[in-house]
Design a protein around this motif. Sequence first.
Motif, PDB file in Angstrom:
ATOM      1  N   HIS A   1      -2.420   2.250   5.141  1.00  0.00           N
ATOM      2  CA  HIS A   1      -3.867   2.290   5.259  1.00  0.00           C
ATOM      3  C   HIS A   1      -4.521   1.057   4.629  1.00  0.00           C
ATOM      4  CE1 HIS A   1      -3.470   6.212   6.903  1.00  0.00           C
ATOM      5  NE2 HIS A   1      -3.006   6.753   5.784  1.00  0.00           N
ATOM      6  N   ALA A   2      -3.943   0.537   3.565  1.00  0.00           N
ATOM      7  CA  ALA A   2      -4.498  -0.666   2.935  1.00  0.00           C
ATOM      8  C   ALA A   2      -4.371  -1.864   3.863  1.00  0.00           C
ATOM      9  CB  ALA A   2      -3.805  -0.948   1.612  1.00  0.00           C
TER      10      ALA A   2
ATOM     11  N   SER B   1       0.851  -1.186   0.000  1.00  0.00           N
ATOM     12  CA  SER B   1       0.000   0.000   0.000  1.00  0.00           C
ATOM     13  C   SER B   1       0.880   1.226   0.000  1.00  0.00           C
ATOM     14  CB  SER B   1      -0.915  -0.003   1.223  1.00  0.00           C
ATOM     15  OG  SER B   1      -0.141   0.185   2.360  1.00  0.00           O
TER      16      SER B   1
ATOM     17  N   VAL C   1      -8.992  -4.984   9.271  1.00  0.00           N
ATOM     18  CA  VAL C   1     -10.360  -4.809   9.769  1.00  0.00           C
ATOM     19  C   VAL C   1     -11.295  -5.823   9.110  1.00  0.00           C
ATOM     20  CG1 VAL C   1     -12.328  -3.239   9.798  1.00  0.00           C
ATOM     21  CG2 VAL C   1     -10.052  -2.384  10.366  1.00  0.00           C
ATOM     22  N   LEU C   2     -11.120  -6.036   7.809  1.00  0.00           N
ATOM     23  CA  LEU C   2     -11.958  -7.005   7.099  1.00  0.00           C
ATOM     24  C   LEU C   2     -11.734  -8.421   7.634  1.00  0.00           C
ATOM     25  CD1 LEU C   2     -13.947  -7.667   4.836  1.00  0.00           C
ATOM     26  CD2 LEU C   2     -11.986  -7.802   3.267  1.00  0.00           C
TER      27      LEU C   2
ATOM     28  N   ILE D   1      -4.329  -1.762   7.145  1.00  0.00           N
ATOM     29  CA  ILE D   1      -5.313  -1.572   8.209  1.00  0.00           C
ATOM     30  C   ILE D   1      -6.696  -1.979   7.721  1.00  0.00           C
ATOM     31  CG2 ILE D   1      -6.455   0.147   9.657  1.00  0.00           C
ATOM     32  CD1 ILE D   1      -3.802   1.668   9.732  1.00  0.00           C
ATOM     33  N   ALA D   2      -7.055  -1.554   6.514  1.00  0.00           N
ATOM     34  CA  ALA D   2      -8.363  -1.913   5.967  1.00  0.00           C
ATOM     35  C   ALA D   2      -8.489  -3.423   5.807  1.00  0.00           C
ATOM     36  CB  ALA D   2      -8.577  -1.215   4.625  1.00  0.00           C
ATOM     37  N   GLY D   3      -7.419  -4.056   5.321  1.00  0.00           N
ATOM     38  CA  GLY D   3      -7.448  -5.510   5.186  1.00  0.00           C
ATOM     39  C   GLY D   3      -7.567  -6.204   6.528  1.00  0.00           C
TER      40      GLY D   3
ATOM     41  N   THR E   1      -1.308  -6.056  10.702  1.00  0.00           N
ATOM     42  CA  THR E   1      -2.073  -5.103   9.904  1.00  0.00           C
ATOM     43  C   THR E   1      -2.206  -3.740  10.576  1.00  0.00           C
ATOM     44  OG1 THR E   1      -4.178  -5.934  10.827  1.00  0.00           O
ATOM     45  CG2 THR E   1      -3.393  -6.949   8.783  1.00  0.00           C
ATOM     46  N   ALA E   2      -2.801  -3.702  11.759  1.00  0.00           N
ATOM     47  CA  ALA E   2      -3.072  -2.423  12.409  1.00  0.00           C
ATOM     48  C   ALA E   2      -1.906  -1.915  13.236  1.00  0.00           C
ATOM     49  CB  ALA E   2      -4.317  -2.542  13.300  1.00  0.00           C
TER      50      ALA E   2
END
Length: 215
Positions: free
Chosen positions: A22-23, A3, A29-30, A25-27, A69-70
């Motif tokens: 940010h990508a 990302s 969360v999913l 983090i979004a992944g 991720t986060a």
Amino acid sequence: MTSDPQPTPADPAYQDRVYRSHAAIAGGVLLLAIGVWLGVDALVRGEGRTPWVALAGLLFAVPLVVAFTARPAVYANEDRLRVRNPFRTITLPWGAVSGLRSGYSNEVFTQDGTKYQLWAIPVSLRGRKRAARRHAQQVASDDPVGSRVRPGAPGATPDGTRAAGDQAMDDLREIAERREGAETAQGEPVVRWAYEVLAPCAAGAVLLGVLLGTG
């Protein structure tokens, strides 16, 4: 997963510049949403040992997803670089940094040669190719600004001729070169393990192993 990390814009000099994916983090969360949904469903509807296996699986998997991720982030200010990786946090005064390198991953080196990867600033080969194409288009159209900047050149600006991850590394190199001799930027590297991630993950792994081993 790659990302384009984005620094916090227009921060005062005394605040940290923050770089995160940010990508990722979004992944994350999913993945967490799917995992929690399946896990809670197994806890509520499962029979026999199923709820316990689901609980152990969540205890093991959730910290890992968060860690990769986060959690990763890079914080930079005038005195030090703080690298928060999945399982460790490394604090490096600028005087202890010998260099930053970009290849297939972004890395920081200390004066004694120790290498730490910057998980929060992943390398995007696709982003580099896009930047190279935009640069070629600017040269072809005789762009008076963009055509003067080589893709990958130090000091390139994020105007479409530089991948965002590479631009972030340029920013860090500029701070390192400017602050390496500052009195307030001296000291030894400090490494702290992320026990808040490792402890629940280890507990979940042990519980999961016992449940599966005795099943």
